[in-house]
Design a protein around this motif. Sequence first.
Motif, PDB file in Angstrom:
ATOM      1  N   PRO A 168       0.805  -1.222   0.000  1.00 39.47           N
ATOM      2  CA  PRO A 168       0.000   0.000   0.000  1.00 39.47           C
ATOM      3  C   PRO A 168       0.845   1.282   0.000  1.00 39.47           C
ATOM      4  N   ASP A 169       2.027   1.210   0.604  1.00 38.39           N
ATOM      5  CA  ASP A 169       2.879   2.400   0.652  1.00 38.39           C
ATOM      6  C   ASP A 169       3.847   2.489  -0.523  1.00 38.39           C
ATOM      7  N   ILE A 170       4.319   1.331  -0.990  1.00 42.21           N
ATOM      8  CA  ILE A 170       5.405   1.327  -1.972  1.00 42.21           C
ATOM      9  C   ILE A 170       4.917   1.081  -3.401  1.00 42.21           C
ATOM     10  N   SER A 171       4.109   0.086  -3.598  1.00 36.38           N
ATOM     11  CA  SER A 171       3.906  -0.391  -4.965  1.00 36.38           C
ATOM     12  C   SER A 171       2.456  -0.503  -5.393  1.00 36.38           C
ATOM     13  N   LEU A 172       1.581   0.250  -4.711  1.00 35.59           N
ATOM     14  CA  LEU A 172       0.177   0.209  -5.126  1.00 35.59           C
ATOM     15  C   LEU A 172       0.050   0.694  -6.569  1.00 35.59           C
ATOM     16  N   ASN A 173       0.897   1.654  -6.925  1.00 37.21           N
ATOM     17  CA  ASN A 173       0.850   2.226  -8.266  1.00 37.21           C
ATOM     18  C   ASN A 173       2.045   1.781  -9.097  1.00 37.21           C
ATOM     19  N   ALA A 174       2.468   0.561  -8.849  1.00 37.95           N
ATOM     20  CA  ALA A 174       3.634   0.041  -9.555  1.00 37.95           C
ATOM     21  C   ALA A 174       3.301  -0.309 -10.996  1.00 37.95           C
ATOM     22  N   VAL A 175       4.269  -0.085 -11.877  1.00 35.91           N
ATOM     23  CA  VAL A 175       4.197  -0.614 -13.231  1.00 35.91           C
ATOM     24  C   VAL A 175       4.650  -2.068 -13.190  1.00 35.91           C
ATOM     25  N   ALA A 176       5.760  -2.299 -12.492  1.00 34.23           N
ATOM     26  CA  ALA A 176       6.305  -3.651 -12.405  1.00 34.23           C
ATOM     27  C   ALA A 176       7.269  -3.724 -11.241  1.00 34.23           C
ATOM     28  N   ASN A 177       7.315  -4.902 -10.644  1.00 33.48           N
ATOM     29  CA  ASN A 177       8.279  -5.194  -9.593  1.00 33.48           C
ATOM     30  C   ASN A 177       9.528  -5.709 -10.304  1.00 33.48           C
ATOM     31  N   LEU A 178      10.637  -4.959 -10.208  1.00 33.17           N
ATOM     32  CA  LEU A 178      11.780  -5.264 -11.084  1.00 33.17           C
ATOM     33  C   LEU A 178      12.746  -6.291 -10.524  1.00 33.17           C
ATOM     34  N   GLY A 179      13.034  -6.216  -9.234  1.00 29.71           N
ATOM     35  CA  GLY A 179      14.027  -7.173  -8.753  1.00 29.71           C
ATOM     36  C   GLY A 179      14.156  -7.192  -7.250  1.00 29.71           C
ATOM     37  N   TYR A 180      14.862  -8.215  -6.773  1.00 30.52           N
ATOM     38  CA  TYR A 180      15.158  -8.415  -5.358  1.00 30.52           C
ATOM     39  C   TYR A 180      16.658  -8.552  -5.171  1.00 30.52           C
ATOM     40  N   ALA A 181      17.135  -8.158  -4.007  1.00 31.49           N
ATOM     41  CA  ALA A 181      18.532  -8.424  -3.648  1.00 31.49           C
ATOM     42  C   ALA A 181      18.642  -8.509  -2.132  1.00 31.49           C
ATOM     43  N   ASP A 182      19.672  -9.186  -1.690  1.00 33.23           N
ATOM     44  CA  ASP A 182      20.018  -9.238  -0.275  1.00 33.23           C
ATOM     45  C   ASP A 182      18.836  -9.623   0.610  1.00 33.23           C
ATOM     46  N   VAL A 183      18.092 -10.603   0.177  1.00 34.07           N
ATOM     47  CA  VAL A 183      16.967 -11.098   0.980  1.00 34.07           C
ATOM     48  C   VAL A 183      17.520 -12.131   1.955  1.00 34.07           C
ATOM     49  N   ARG A 184      17.355 -11.861   3.245  1.00 36.69           N
ATOM     50  CA  ARG A 184      17.886 -12.788   4.248  1.00 36.69           C
ATOM     51  C   ARG A 184      16.784 -13.245   5.197  1.00 36.69           C
ATOM     52  N   PHE A 185      16.666 -14.561   5.339  1.00 38.67           N
ATOM     53  CA  PHE A 185      15.686 -15.165   6.240  1.00 38.67           C
ATOM     54  C   PHE A 185      16.404 -15.401   7.561  1.00 38.67           C
ATOM     55  N   LEU A 186      16.135 -14.547   8.536  1.00 41.98           N
ATOM     56  CA  LEU A 186      16.986 -14.469   9.721  1.00 41.98           C
ATOM     57  C   LEU A 186      16.517 -15.341  10.880  1.00 41.98           C
ATOM     58  N   ALA A 187      15.247 -15.614  10.938  1.00 41.76           N
ATOM     59  CA  ALA A 187      14.738 -16.444  12.041  1.00 41.76           C
ATOM     60  C   ALA A 187      13.435 -17.078  11.590  1.00 41.76           C
ATOM     61  N   ASP A 188      13.122 -18.212  12.166  1.00 39.55           N
ATOM     62  CA  ASP A 188      11.887 -18.908  11.805  1.00 39.55           C
ATOM     63  C   ASP A 188      10.665 -18.171  12.339  1.00 39.55           C
ATOM     64  N   VAL A 189       9.558 -18.343  11.651  1.00 40.69           N
ATOM     65  CA  VAL A 189       8.282 -17.770  12.080  1.00 40.69           C
ATOM     66  C   VAL A 189       7.332 -18.937  12.337  1.00 40.69           C
ATOM     67  N   TYR A 190       6.623 -18.850  13.454  1.00 45.74           N
ATOM     68  CA  TYR A 190       5.744 -19.934  13.889  1.00 45.74           C
ATOM     69  C   TYR A 190       4.283 -19.473  13.904  1.00 45.74           C
ATOM     70  N   PRO A 191       3.354 -20.414  13.783  1.00 47.44           N
ATOM     71  CA  PRO A 191       1.941 -20.040  13.914  1.00 47.44           C
ATOM     72  C   PRO A 191       1.712 -19.259  15.208  1.00 47.44           C
ATOM     73  N   GLY A 192       1.024 -18.160  15.099  1.00 45.96           N
ATOM     74  CA  GLY A 192       0.789 -17.291  16.240  1.00 45.96           C
ATOM     75  C   GLY A 192       1.696 -16.076  16.260  1.00 45.96           C
ATOM     76  N   ASP A 193       2.782 -16.126  15.505  1.00 44.49           N
ATOM     77  CA  ASP A 193       3.687 -14.965  15.451  1.00 44.49           C
ATOM     78  C   ASP A 193       3.063 -13.846  14.629  1.00 44.49           C
ATOM     79  N   THR A 194       3.394 -12.618  15.007  1.00 45.91           N
ATOM     80  CA  THR A 194       2.891 -11.433  14.324  1.00 45.91           C
ATOM     81  C   THR A 194       4.049 -10.716  13.635  1.00 45.91           C
ATOM     82  N   LEU A 195       3.875 -10.417  12.369  1.00 45.02           N
ATOM     83  CA  LEU A 195       4.909  -9.720  11.597  1.00 45.02           C
ATOM     84  C   LEU A 195       4.632  -8.216  11.578  1.00 45.02           C
ATOM     85  N   VAL A 196       5.660  -7.444  11.889  1.00 51.21           N
ATOM     86  CA  VAL A 196       5.607  -5.989  11.803  1.00 51.21           C
ATOM     87  C   VAL A 196       6.661  -5.589  10.765  1.00 51.21           C
TER      88      VAL A 196
END
Lengths: 352, 352, 352
Positions: free
Chosen positions: B77-105
Motif C-alpha cells: 500500500p505504501d510502496i507499490s500500489l501504483n507500480a508498473v512492475a516489480n523489477l528485482g530483489y537483492a540481499d533477501v535474508r531469512f533471519l529467524a523462523d516464524v511460527y503459527p501465532g507470530d505477528t509480523l511488523v
Amino acid sequence: MKKGRAGNHFEDFRCGMKIQHATPRTLTEGDRSLYIGLTGSRAVLGTAETNAQQLGFERRPLEDLLVFNTAFGKTVPDISLNAVANLGYADVRFLADVYPGDTLVVESEIIGLKENSNRKSGVVYVRSTAANQHGLEVLSWIRWVMVHKRDHGAASAEPVVPAMNAVVSPGRLPRRKYAMDVREIVTMTGTADLWDDYAIGERIDHPGAMTINDSDHSIATRLYQNTARAHFDGFAMAAAGGQRLVFGGHIISLCKALSYDGLENGLSIVAINGGTHVNPTFTGDTIACATMVLDKIILGVSNVGALRLRMIGIKDSSASSIVFPHPGQARQDYPSNVVLDLDYTIVIPKKS
Amino acid sequence: MKKGRAGNHFEDFRCGMKIQHATPRTLTEGDRSLYIGLTGSRAVLGTAETNAQQLGFERRPLEDLLVFNTAFGKTVPDISLNAVANLGYADVRFLADVYPGDTLVVESEIIGLKENSNRKSGVVYVRSTAANQHGLEVLSWIRWVMVHKRDHGAASAEPVVPAMNAVVSPGRLPRRKYAMDVREIVTMTGTADLWDDYAIGERIDHPGAMTINDSDHSIATRLYQNTARAHFDGFAMAAAGGQRLVFGGHIISLCKALSYDGLENGLSIVAINGGTHVNPTFTGDTIACATMVLDKIILGVSNVGALRLRMIGIKDSSASSIVFPHPGQARQDYPSNVVLDLDYTIVIPKKS
Amino acid sequence: MKKGRAGNHFEDFRCGMKIQHATPRTLTEGDRSLYIGLTGSRAVLGTAETNAQQLGFERRPLEDLLVFNTAFGKTVPDISLNAVANLGYADVRFLADVYPGDTLVVESEIIGLKENSNRKSGVVYVRSTAANQHGLEVLSWIRWVMVHKRDHGAASAEPVVPAMNAVVSPGRLPRRKYAMDVREIVTMTGTADLWDDYAIGERIDHPGAMTINDSDHSIATRLYQNTARAHFDGFAMAAAGGQRLVFGGHIISLCKALSYDGLENGLSIVAINGGTHVNPTFTGDTIACATMVLDKIILGVSNVGALRLRMIGIKDSSASSIVFPHPGQARQDYPSNVVLDLDYTIVIPKKS
C-alpha cells in the motif's frame, strides 16, 4: 417419508413459526485465514493478535461479516433454499464478539408473509438470532426473501408485513469496552482519521476494485455452509437461461474489505440498519464501492463513537462514477450496475 | 483531507524516508493450510509436526515464502500500489523462523530513486525488514520497483542507485541449529541426496508443472493482503487493453513447490541473492522450472551445508526446454516464455 | 544419479514390494476449514465442537474423506504419478478417528500386477495403510490403478490379481463408542431419520448439485499434496488433445457433501466396500448424486447401526435421472454421464 428434503416453499411458512436451524457451527483460525484469502480483508482487529490486545481485547475476534455470513448460511436450508432473491436486511445488530473456537447456534421466527400478486411466489420476513455455545446472543437480524410457491394454486393467509425501523437506534447498539488508549490504533493503521475527522455528508471513493472469480464466491459460500441452489448448480441455472449468482453476503464482504482504504480505523460493525442487493452479481464482475457518512453518533463512552455509513457497491465501473441513489428509491429504479446499497454503523475511536 | 488514499507515486518518495507499514499480521495454521492448498508445497519442515521435531525444532515453522510474501504484502500500500512492475530483489535474508501465532511488523527505508528518461515513472529502491512480536528481525530484503509518477512534469532529485551485492556472503547467512541427526531427513523424504550429492554446475529439471487458475493467484495475493491493483482490477486492466497480472511472489512459491522433486532434503531458504520477474504471468499459464547449482557453501556447523541455486521458471514449455540465460542478461533479452530468474540459497543436511 | 525423479512406471513395481511414502502430514483446523470451503460439507461431527462433545467425542474429529484424500495423496508420487487412470477401490476401512494435530504416516505394499495386452501399460494393485503419530492404524485400503510403461518392450512377470472381497464384512468394521444418548443427534440436524427409518432398496435423490470450478479441484488436490500430473499440467494435457482431470477423491467428497440432505444423521464412514471413477470429470461439470440402501447391518452395540449404501454420481443431469447400474457392470457399459459408483458403509444412530 421421503428423504433428502428440498427446503420449504412459500406455502410451508406460517407467521410465528419458530425454526431451530441445523447444524451448529464452530468457527476457527482456519475460517479466518480463508476469509482473508477470499476477501482481502485488512480489518485492524482481525489482522493481528497484537493489535487486538493493544485495543483492549484478550485475543482477536473473528471478522463481523464472517460471523454474519456463517449465521446467515445456517438459515438457508430452511428459509431460502428455494429463494428467487434475497430482498433486504433490517435491524441487524452485532451484539457480542465471536472468537475462534466459538460455536454458533441459529434460530429464526417467521414474522411476516406476503404472497406476490402473480401467486407464483411470496415474500417471507424472518427474524433470526445467533447465540454462542454459552447461550450468549451474538447477532440478531431481520431479512426478507422472495420464495417460490410449490403449488401456484395453494391458498395464502392474509398478508402480514412487520413494522421495521429504518435505523438501529443508538440506544440499541451494543456497548463494548475498548482499551483506554484505543486511539493508538493510528500507529497500527498508519492513518490518523478518527471519529472526529468524518463529517456528515462526506463521501469516500474507495480506491480499490476486485474482480470476482468463480471459485472465490463458491468457496466463500460453501465455507458459510450456504446451500442455496442458485449459487452452485450451474447446469440448472444454464438450463433456465441464466448462470450461477454470486452470494450477496460475499459482495458485502468484498465491499467492506475495499472500504478499508478510507475507513482504516473502524473497529467493528455494530449494526446494519438496512440493505438491499439491488442487482445480481456474476463471476467476472469487478466490484468497486463508495461510502457516504449519514450520521455521527455519540455513544455513552468517551473513547469511541459511531458512524452511520451508506455504502454503494457497483460493478464494472469506477467508485467515482457512483451516484448515491435517493434514499428509499424503488429497487427497479437503480442503475443496472449498482449491486449493493448498505446502510450500516461502525464504531471508531474518538479523539479525547 | 481526502480519505481513501490511493498510494504513493514516484515523486512522493525521498531517499532516507522511513515507513512503518500498516497493519501488523498474525500468521496461523490456517494460513499454512491455505498456503499448501494454493501452492502444493511439500516442504519437509512444514508438512509434518513430527518431521520438525525430529529435525530439532520445537514445532513446525511456517514456510519461508509464506512469510516472505506476507511481509512483502505489507509494503504494497505504501510502496507499490501504483507500480508498473516489480523489477528485482537483492540481499533477501531469512533471519529467524516464524511460527503459527507470530505477528509480523514490517518497515521500510527508501534507499534509492531513479527517474526514467521518459519522465512518466521511476524506479524506487527499498530496504524492508520484518520483525516478530518480540522485536526479533525475521526477514530483511531489498527490492526495486517501477512506480508511476502522478504528475509527469514533477521535478526529481538526483538519481541515487544503491550499491547491492550480487550474493549474500556466507558470513551474513543466518546460523540456525538443527538436531544432530538431521540427516535422518532421508527417512522422511525417501530421498538420499544430501549436500554432498549436489555438484556445482549440476542441472535439475523438475518434473512437475502447474497451471494457474484465476482464484489460485487471487486468493494467494489476498491472503498476503497485497492490494496492488494490477492483480485484482480486471475491469481497469481490460479497459487499458490488458488483463490481471499474477503476483510474482505466487510464481516464486509455485516454482519452489515444484522444485521439491529434486531438492527434497532442502530444509530452509536462507537467502535470495537476487531475482527478477522477467515476463508477466497470466491466468491459464502453466509453470515449470529447472534449477542449476551455482555454488556449494560450507557453514560453520558440521551437519548442514548451503547450496546456492539458480531457478528459472518458464510458462507453457517443458522444464527440459529451459536454456539458462547468461548471468546478468538484460531483461529484454530473455525469451518471452521465461517468467522468473531467481538466485537463492538453501540449507541442506550434509553427510558426516 | 539424476535428481527430480519422475515416479515409477509399470515395470518398476514387483509384487511384495513395500514403500514408505514421503513425507508425513500433520492435519489441522486449517485443513478442516479449507475442506468445508471446497466441498460444502455439513457433516454433523465435523461442523461443531459442541456436536462432537454431545455425541461422545472429546473434540471434533476431522472429516473421514479429508483423511482418506490426504493419505491417498501421499501414495501418488510413488504409485500413480504416471497413472493413466485410477480404476478402483476395495476394502477401505476407517479404523480410528483423526484429530487436528495428528500426523499421518502412509505405507504401501504392491499386492498385484497385470500387464495390459497392448503392453503399453499395466494395472498395479496396492494395499496402503495410514497410521497416526502414535503408530495407531487409522485407515487401510486397496486400490488399483493403470500405470504407463516407460519401455513398451520391457518384460513382465506373470500376472497376479489379488483376491478382494466385494464388501467389508461386519466383523471387520471398526467399533467406536458413542455417547449413550447418541440419538440426540436429531436435535443437531433437525432430521428425525435414524437407522430404523431406512429400508433396504430405498432410494434417495439428493436435492443439491455442485458445479466444479478449476480452482476448487486444484486447491483440493494440492491440499492433499497429490501431485498427479493429469490434474495440474494443463499445457501437457492440451498438447495431448485433452484437458486437466478432476481428482476422483474430490468427486467422492462432493457427492458425500451433497448426500447430507437425506442422510443427515450419518456419523462416520466406516468402510468403502468398492468404488469406481467410471468416467472423467472436468472443470465446469455439475455433479449430482443419488443413494440406494444396499444393506442394514446390526453392530455389536445397542445405540448405532450401519447402513451399506451405493452412491452414484452423475454430471450435468439431475439426481432423479440416475438409473442405478447393474452391480458389477463393466466400466464401458455405464452411461457417459455417470462419474462415480461408490459402495460404502456408514454408522448412524439407532432408535432404542
